[in-house]
Write a protein that holds these residues in place. Structure first.
Motif, PDB file in Angstrom:
ATOM      1  N   PHE A   1     -13.731  24.195  26.845  1.00  0.00           N
ATOM      2  CA  PHE A   1     -14.262  22.959  27.417  1.00  0.00           C
ATOM      3  C   PHE A   1     -15.626  23.203  28.060  1.00  0.00           C
ATOM      4  O   PHE A   1     -15.759  23.168  29.288  1.00  0.00           O
ATOM      5  N   PRO A   2     -16.665  23.439  27.268  1.00  0.00           N
ATOM      6  CA  PRO A   2     -17.967  23.779  27.849  1.00  0.00           C
ATOM      7  C   PRO A   2     -18.621  22.619  28.601  1.00  0.00           C
ATOM      8  O   PRO A   2     -19.351  22.842  29.562  1.00  0.00           O
ATOM      9  N   ARG A   3     -18.357  21.399  28.206  1.00  0.00           N
ATOM     10  CA  ARG A   3     -18.974  20.269  28.906  1.00  0.00           C
ATOM     11  C   ARG A   3     -18.412  20.105  30.314  1.00  0.00           C
ATOM     12  O   ARG A   3     -19.146  19.780  31.248  1.00  0.00           O
ATOM     13  N   VAL A   4     -17.133  20.335  30.461  1.00  0.00           N
ATOM     14  CA  VAL A   4     -16.507  20.211  31.782  1.00  0.00           C
ATOM     15  C   VAL A   4     -17.059  21.274  32.728  1.00  0.00           C
ATOM     16  O   VAL A   4     -17.462  20.971  33.859  1.00  0.00           O
ATOM     17  N   PHE A   5     -17.113  22.511  32.269  1.00  0.00           N
ATOM     18  CA  PHE A   5     -17.600  23.581  33.126  1.00  0.00           C
ATOM     19  C   PHE A   5     -19.103  23.482  33.332  1.00  0.00           C
ATOM     20  O   PHE A   5     -19.619  23.918  34.363  1.00  0.00           O
TER      21      PHE A   5
ATOM     22  N   ALA B   1     -18.092  30.105  29.360  1.00  0.00           N
ATOM     23  CA  ALA B   1     -17.009  31.087  29.488  1.00  0.00           C
ATOM     24  C   ALA B   1     -17.277  32.038  30.646  1.00  0.00           C
ATOM     25  O   ALA B   1     -16.358  32.381  31.403  1.00  0.00           O
ATOM     26  N   LEU B   2     -18.532  32.457  30.816  1.00  0.00           N
ATOM     27  CA  LEU B   2     -18.867  33.327  31.943  1.00  0.00           C
ATOM     28  C   LEU B   2     -18.652  32.618  33.276  1.00  0.00           C
ATOM     29  O   LEU B   2     -18.095  33.193  34.216  1.00  0.00           O
ATOM     30  N   PHE B   3     -19.084  31.375  33.362  1.00  0.00           N
ATOM     31  CA  PHE B   3     -18.902  30.632  34.605  1.00  0.00           C
ATOM     32  C   PHE B   3     -17.424  30.363  34.868  1.00  0.00           C
ATOM     33  O   PHE B   3     -16.964  30.465  36.006  1.00  0.00           O
ATOM     34  N   GLY B   4     -16.673  30.024  33.837  1.00  0.00           N
ATOM     35  CA  GLY B   4     -15.230  29.807  34.002  1.00  0.00           C
ATOM     36  C   GLY B   4     -14.517  31.069  34.454  1.00  0.00           C
ATOM     37  O   GLY B   4     -13.648  31.025  35.323  1.00  0.00           O
ATOM     38  N   GLY B   5     -14.887  32.199  33.871  1.00  0.00           N
ATOM     39  CA  GLY B   5     -14.291  33.464  34.291  1.00  0.00           C
ATOM     40  C   GLY B   5     -14.627  33.808  35.724  1.00  0.00           C
ATOM     41  O   GLY B   5     -13.783  34.270  36.485  1.00  0.00           O
ATOM     42  N   PHE B   6     -15.875  33.581  36.105  1.00  0.00           N
ATOM     43  CA  PHE B   6     -16.298  33.831  37.484  1.00  0.00           C
ATOM     44  C   PHE B   6     -15.559  32.922  38.457  1.00  0.00           C
ATOM     45  O   PHE B   6     -15.049  33.369  39.486  1.00  0.00           O
ATOM     46  N   LEU B   7     -15.464  31.647  38.108  1.00  0.00           N
ATOM     47  CA  LEU B   7     -14.822  30.671  38.985  1.00  0.00           C
ATOM     48  C   LEU B   7     -13.333  30.968  39.151  1.00  0.00           C
ATOM     49  O   LEU B   7     -12.806  30.990  40.270  1.00  0.00           O
ATOM     50  N   PHE B   8     -12.652  31.248  38.051  1.00  0.00           N
ATOM     51  CA  PHE B   8     -11.223  31.514  38.117  1.00  0.00           C
ATOM     52  C   PHE B   8     -10.921  32.870  38.743  1.00  0.00           C
ATOM     53  O   PHE B   8      -9.861  33.044  39.339  1.00  0.00           O
TER      54      PHE B   8
END
Length: 70
Positions: A56-60, A8-15
């Motif tokens: 989707f933790p596996r995708v990220f 979730a942290l990486f997804g938030g950073f990326l988006f």
């Protein structure tokens, strides 16, 4: 649980990085004038990215490993 949190942290950073850039290219402006418009787009992108990252933790995780391998 740690996997979902980090994803979730990486997804938030990326988006939060990609959403304002894509929004500006699509509409040639931000929703509000000044820094408030940019901040709204960054925060909404981070929230959407965090939710998608937690779903989707596996995708990220795979995307994160691709960035690490470079």
């Amino acid at each position: 649980m740690i996997r979902r949190t980090l994803s979730a942290l990486f997804g938030g950073f990326l988006f939060s990085i990609f959403t304002p850039i894509i929004y500006f290219f699509l509409f040639d402006a931000f929703p509000l004038d000044g820094f408030k418009g940019i901040a709204v787009v960054i925060i909404s992108g981070a929230a959407i990215g965090a939710v998608i990252g937690a779903m989707f933790p596996r995708v990220f995780g795979f995307i994160f490993e691709m960035f690490i391998d470079i």
